[in-house]
Design a protein around this motif. Sequence first.
Motif, PDB file in Angstrom:
ATOM      1  N   ARG A 163      -6.472  34.216 -34.138  1.00  0.00           N
ATOM      2  CA  ARG A 163      -5.032  35.091 -33.891  1.00  0.00           C
ATOM      3  C   ARG A 163      -4.735  34.884 -32.405  1.00  0.00           C
ATOM      4  NH1 ARG A 163      -7.075  38.258 -38.098  1.00  0.00           N
ATOM      5  NH2 ARG A 163      -8.345  39.583 -36.977  1.00  0.00           N
ATOM      6  N   ALA A 166      -3.161  31.516 -31.685  1.00  0.00           N
ATOM      7  CA  ALA A 166      -1.968  31.431 -32.160  1.00  0.00           C
ATOM      8  C   ALA A 166      -0.884  32.169 -31.266  1.00  0.00           C
ATOM      9  CB  ALA A 166      -1.748  32.076 -33.744  1.00  0.00           C
ATOM     10  N   HIS A 170       2.027  30.567 -29.263  1.00  0.00           N
ATOM     11  CA  HIS A 170       3.670  31.135 -29.268  1.00  0.00           C
ATOM     12  C   HIS A 170       4.118  31.372 -27.910  1.00  0.00           C
ATOM     13  CE1 HIS A 170       6.864  33.364 -31.172  1.00  0.00           C
ATOM     14  NE2 HIS A 170       6.530  34.243 -30.264  1.00  0.00           N
TER      15      HIS A 170
END
Length: 173
Positions: A163, A166, A170
């Motif tokens: 996570r 990610a 992003h």
Amino acid sequence: MMIIDQVRTYYSTQLPHTTAALEDPESHFQQLAEQISQRVEQIVTRLAAEATTPGQDFLERVGTLNTVRAQALEAALAELLYVMPPEIEDDPAPSATERDLLVMQQEERAVDQRMDMEPGSPEAIEWDRRYPHLVEEVNWMLADHEELTEAQKREQLAQILERQDAARAHRQQ
């Protein structure tokens, strides 16, 4: 050495391109030095209460407070100045892998700093705002996981790290 001298020296020796791009370097150095000074005072206030003890004689107290101030300065410089990695003149631009590794190393140091902060303290709240993608890892590390097997712990941490990756990807978009 005064804080502004440390800022000026770091920028001129370690960040020459950044320094050259500044419209008004001295003003920038002054503002950063003031931020560092304020941060030092915040840290000193917090640490001094914990470090001094009733009954210390004058010299012991002065020594304790000098040590606290030195620790606070070191922490504030790491947090606000040295967080900018040195520019390397002779080396080619770092690869994406090298940049990712540098970011991960900086984040690892940041997590270590956060682990030493009092939960709910102003500095912890500011850290959580600054590194929202790392908060889950810190909370996991602070929690008790004795009921989990080693495999379950590894799996949970792997999911947290995925996570984080990610979130980093992003942010870069």
